[in-house]
Design an enzyme around this catalytic site. Structure first.
Site, PDB file in Angstrom:
ATOM      1  N   ASP A 166       0.840  -1.203   0.000  1.00  0.00           N
ATOM      2  CA  ASP A 166       0.000   0.000   0.000  1.00  0.00           C
ATOM      3  C   ASP A 166       0.882   1.263   0.000  1.00  0.00           C
ATOM      4  OD1 ASP A 166      -2.270  -1.692   0.252  1.00  0.00           O
ATOM      5  OD2 ASP A 166      -1.841  -1.873   2.385  1.00  0.00           O
ATOM      6  N   HIS A 193      -4.998  -3.834   5.820  1.00  0.00           N
ATOM      7  CA  HIS A 193      -4.680  -4.110   4.411  1.00  0.00           C
ATOM      8  C   HIS A 193      -5.872  -4.749   3.705  1.00  0.00           C
ATOM      9  CE1 HIS A 193      -2.577  -5.020   0.764  1.00  0.00           C
ATOM     10  NE2 HIS A 193      -2.902  -6.303   0.884  1.00  0.00           N
TER      11      HIS A 193
HETATM   12  P1  NAD Z   1       0.384 -18.414  -5.255  1.00  0.00           P
HETATM   13  O1  NAD Z   1      -0.754 -19.352  -5.319  1.00  0.00           O
HETATM   14  O2  NAD Z   1       1.089 -18.074  -6.524  1.00  0.00           O
HETATM   15  O3  NAD Z   1       1.493 -18.966  -4.253  1.00  0.00           O
HETATM   16  C1  NAD Z   1       1.164 -19.413  -2.982  1.00  0.00           C
HETATM   17  C2  NAD Z   1       2.142 -20.510  -2.611  1.00  0.00           C
HETATM   18  O4  NAD Z   1       1.818 -20.944  -1.299  1.00  0.00           O
HETATM   19  C3  NAD Z   1       2.057 -21.742  -3.535  1.00  0.00           C
HETATM   20  O5  NAD Z   1       3.347 -22.044  -4.048  1.00  0.00           O
HETATM   21  C4  NAD Z   1       1.548 -22.839  -2.615  1.00  0.00           C
HETATM   22  O6  NAD Z   1       2.069 -24.125  -2.916  1.00  0.00           O
HETATM   23  C5  NAD Z   1       2.051 -22.346  -1.267  1.00  0.00           C
HETATM   24  N1  NAD Z   1       1.355 -22.944  -0.152  1.00  0.00           N
HETATM   25  C6  NAD Z   1       0.031 -23.202   0.002  1.00  0.00           C
HETATM   26  N2  NAD Z   1      -0.175 -23.824   1.178  1.00  0.00           N
HETATM   27  C7  NAD Z   1       1.033 -23.947   1.768  1.00  0.00           C
HETATM   28  C8  NAD Z   1       1.470 -24.518   2.981  1.00  0.00           C
HETATM   29  N3  NAD Z   1       0.622 -25.073   3.837  1.00  0.00           N
HETATM   30  N4  NAD Z   1       2.784 -24.476   3.260  1.00  0.00           N
HETATM   31  C9  NAD Z   1       3.660 -23.896   2.409  1.00  0.00           C
HETATM   32  N5  NAD Z   1       3.305 -23.357   1.238  1.00  0.00           N
HETATM   33  C10 NAD Z   1       1.993 -23.389   0.927  1.00  0.00           C
HETATM   34  O7  NAD Z   1      -0.127 -17.092  -4.513  1.00  0.00           O
HETATM   35  P2  NAD Z   1       0.606 -15.658  -4.443  1.00  0.00           P
HETATM   36  O8  NAD Z   1       0.190 -14.841  -5.573  1.00  0.00           O
HETATM   37  O9  NAD Z   1       2.046 -15.890  -4.175  1.00  0.00           O
HETATM   38  O10 NAD Z   1      -0.111 -15.047  -3.129  1.00  0.00           O
HETATM   39  C11 NAD Z   1       0.113 -15.612  -1.864  1.00  0.00           C
HETATM   40  C12 NAD Z   1      -0.695 -14.893  -0.801  1.00  0.00           C
HETATM   41  O11 NAD Z   1      -0.244 -13.535  -0.652  1.00  0.00           O
HETATM   42  C13 NAD Z   1      -2.188 -14.781  -1.109  1.00  0.00           C
HETATM   43  O12 NAD Z   1      -2.922 -15.034   0.058  1.00  0.00           O
HETATM   44  C14 NAD Z   1      -2.369 -13.341  -1.527  1.00  0.00           C
HETATM   45  O13 NAD Z   1      -3.668 -12.872  -1.316  1.00  0.00           O
HETATM   46  C15 NAD Z   1      -1.373 -12.665  -0.619  1.00  0.00           C
HETATM   47  N6  NAD Z   1      -0.949 -11.321  -1.022  1.00  0.00           N
HETATM   48  C16 NAD Z   1      -0.760 -10.402  -0.039  1.00  0.00           C
HETATM   49  C17 NAD Z   1      -0.331  -9.130  -0.345  1.00  0.00           C
HETATM   50  C18 NAD Z   1      -0.101  -8.113   0.730  1.00  0.00           C
HETATM   51  O14 NAD Z   1       0.004  -6.927   0.411  1.00  0.00           O
HETATM   52  N7  NAD Z   1       0.026  -8.482   1.979  1.00  0.00           N
HETATM   53  C19 NAD Z   1      -0.097  -8.793  -1.687  1.00  0.00           C
HETATM   54  C20 NAD Z   1      -0.299  -9.746  -2.679  1.00  0.00           C
HETATM   55  C21 NAD Z   1      -0.736 -11.018  -2.327  1.00  0.00           C
HETATM   56  C1  LMR Z   2      -2.842  -6.560  -3.007  1.00  0.00           C
HETATM   57  O1  LMR Z   2      -3.086  -5.560  -2.353  1.00  0.00           O
HETATM   58  O2  LMR Z   2      -2.475  -6.517  -4.192  1.00  0.00           O
HETATM   59  C2  LMR Z   2      -2.938  -7.909  -2.346  1.00  0.00           C
HETATM   60  O3  LMR Z   2      -3.504  -7.827  -1.073  1.00  0.00           O
HETATM   61  C3  LMR Z   2      -3.562  -8.955  -3.197  1.00  0.00           C
HETATM   62  C4  LMR Z   2      -5.018  -8.730  -3.433  1.00  0.00           C
HETATM   63  O4  LMR Z   2      -5.798  -9.650  -3.189  1.00  0.00           O
HETATM   64  O5  LMR Z   2      -5.399  -7.651  -3.900  1.00  0.00           O
END
Ligand code: NAD
Ligand code: LMR
Length: 332
Positions: A166, A193
Site C-alpha cells: 500500500d 490491508h
Molecule cells: P500463489 O498461489 O502463486 O502462491 C502461494 C504458494 O503458497 C504456492 O506455491 C503454494 O504451494 C504455497 N502454499 C500453500 N499452502 C502452503 C502450505 N501449507 N505451506 C507452504 N506453502 C503453501 O499465490 P501468491 O500470488 O504468491 O499469493 C500468496 C498470498 O499472498 C495470497 O494469500 C495473496 O492474497 C497474498 N498477497 C498479499 C499481499 C499483501 O500486500 N500483503 C499482496 C499480494 C498477495
Molecule cells: C494486493 O493488495 O495486491 C494484495 O492484497 C492482493 C489482493 O488480493 O489484492
C-alpha cells in the site's frame, strides 16, 4: 583465501542473517526469494513450499552472492528444518484472489494454512521476526498471534503484517498525479490491508494540497489498487511482482533493524492506538530495532477527511481481527 579476504568474509557473515520464506515457490515467493538472494544482509535463505522449492533453490543458488540457499518440502520434517535458526520468517503461503473476490473470501482457505505454519514457527523459531503477507492480513496476523499465545511464546514486538505494498503503490500513484519522481514520494498508510481499512494520510505527504475529486480518486485507487491487478490478471491471481518488491523491502528493514539501525515505516502490529476500542492490531508508523517493535507511533495530525476514513476503517478492522481470534479458538 587471503587473510584480508577471510576477514572481509567473516565480517559480512557476522552482520548477516538467516531468513526463511514459507510459500517460496509461489507467485510472490519466487521473485521475493530472488530479491532476498540479492540482499547482502542475508547469509542463509531457507525456501519452503508444498512443492517446487528444490528447483527454485537450485536456480537461485547459482547467483554469486554470499548467501546459501536451500529448498525444503514437507517430507523429512522439511518445515522444521527450514525454520531452524532463522531470524526472519516471511509468509506468502496461501491462495490469491480471483476477480469478484474480497480478501476476506480467502479466509476459509488461508486461515488454516497460516495457523499451521505459525505453529511450526512457534515451535522451532519462537524468537524470529514473522512477516505475514498471506491474506486477509487483517485476520492472518491475529491468527499468528493467537497461535503464539497458545504456545506461550507470544512477543507482540515480533509479529508484523506486511502493508508495504500500500505504501509503495501510494508513492507511485501520487507521483502520477503530480508528475514527480516516485522514488522521492513518501506516503504514510495506516489502518489495515483491505479496501476501506487502508487509509493513506495524504495530508502528511509532500502534497497536502490534493483535494476534492482528485483526493477521492487517489484514496480510492490506493484502497483498491489490489483490485486493478486482480482484474488485469483475469483469474491468474493477484499482485506478485510488486508484492515481492514490497516484501523484500520490508524484510530488508527487519534485517537492518536486527543490525541495530532504527528504521521507521508503516506495518500492521499489535498496537496500543485503538486497544481501548477493542482493536488490537493496527498499522501505523513503527520504529523497528533489534528486538522488533521499538515504538508504535501515533497517527499525527489528521485532516477531517482522514478522520472519517479512520472511523470507517475501524469498523471492518475490528470484525476482521475478531474473525482471526475466533478461528484459532474454534480450530486450535
Ligand atoms: P500463489 O498461489 O502463486 O502462491 C502461494 C504458494 O503458497 C504456492 O506455491 C503454494 O504451494 C504455497 N502454499 C500453500 N499452502 C502452503 C502450505 N501449507 N505451506 C507452504 N506453502 C503453501 O499465490 P501468491 O500470488 O504468491 O499469493 C500468496 C498470498 O499472498 C495470497 O494469500 C495473496 O492474497 C497474498 N498477497 C498479499 C499481499 C499483501 O500486500 N500483503 C499482496 C499480494 C498477495
Ligand atoms: C494486493 O493488495 O495486491 C494484495 O492484497 C492482493 C489482493 O488480493 O489484492
Amino acid at each position: 583465501m587471503s587473510f584480508i579476504a577471510r576477514r572481509a568474509f567473516s565480517s559480512t557473515a557476522y552482520n548477516a542473517h538467516k531468513v526463511a520464506v514459507l510459500g517460496a515457490a509461489g507467485g510472490i515467493g519466487q521473485p521475493l526469494s530472488l530479491l532476498l538472494k540479492l540482499n547482502k544482509d542475508v547469509t542463509s535463505l531457507s525456501l519452503y513450499d508444498l512443492r517446487g522449492t528444490p528447483g527454485v533453490a537450485a536456480d537461485l543458488s547459482h547467483i554469486p552472492t554470499n548467501s546459501v540457499v536451500k529448498g525444503f518440502l514437507p517430507d523429512n520434517e522439511g518445515l522444521k528444518k527450514a525454520l531452524e535458526g532463522v531470524e526472519v520468517v516471511v509468509i506468502p503461503a496461501g491462495v490469491p484472489r480471483k476477480p469478484g473476490m474480497t480478501r476476506d473470501d480467502l479466509f476459509n482457505t488461508n486461515a488454516s494454512i497460516v495457523r499451521d505454519l505459525a505453529k511450526a514457527v512457534a515451535e522451532t523459531a519462537p524468537k524470529a521476526f514473522v512477516a505475514v503477507i498471506a491474506n486477509p492480513v487483517n485476520s492472518t496476523v491475529p491468527i499468528v498471534a493467537e497461535v503464539f499465545k497458545s504456545k506461550g511464546v507470544y512477543d507482540p514486538k515480533r509479529i508484523f503484517g506486511v502493508t508495504t505494498l500500500d505504501v509503495i503503490r501510494s508513492s507511485r500513484f501520487i507521483s502520477e498525479i503530480k508528475d514527480t519522481d516516485p522514488t522521492t514520494e513518501t506516503v504514510t498508510v495506516v489502518g489495515g490491508h483491505s479496501g476501506h481499512t487502508i487509509v493513506p494520510l495524504i495530508s502528511q505527504s509532500s502534497h497536502p494540497d490534493i483535494s476534492g475529486e482528485t483526493l477521492d480518486a487517489l484514496t480510492h485507487r490506493i484502497q483498491f489498487g489490489g483490485d486493478e491487478v486482480v482484474k488485469a490478471k483475469d483469474g491468474a491471481g493477484s499482485a506478485t511482482l510488486s508484492m515481492a518488491e514490497a516484501g523484500a523491502r520490508f524484510a530488508g528493514s527487519l534485517l537492518k533493524a536486527l543490525k541495530g539501525e532504527a528504521i521507521t515505516e508503516p506495518t500492521y502490529v499489535d498496537s496500543p492506538l485503538y486497544k481501548s476500542e477493542g482493536i488490537e492490531f493496527f498499522s501505523s508508523k513503527v520504529t523497528l530495532g533489534p528486538e522488533g517493535v521499538k515504538e508504535v507511533h501515533g497517527l499525527g495530525k489528521l485532516s477531517p477527511y482522514e478522520e472519517k476514513l479512520i472511523e470507517v476503517a475501524k469498523v471492518d478492522l475490528k470484525k476482521n481481527i475478531q474473525k482471526g481470534v475466533d478461528f484459532v479458538a474454534a480450530n486450535p
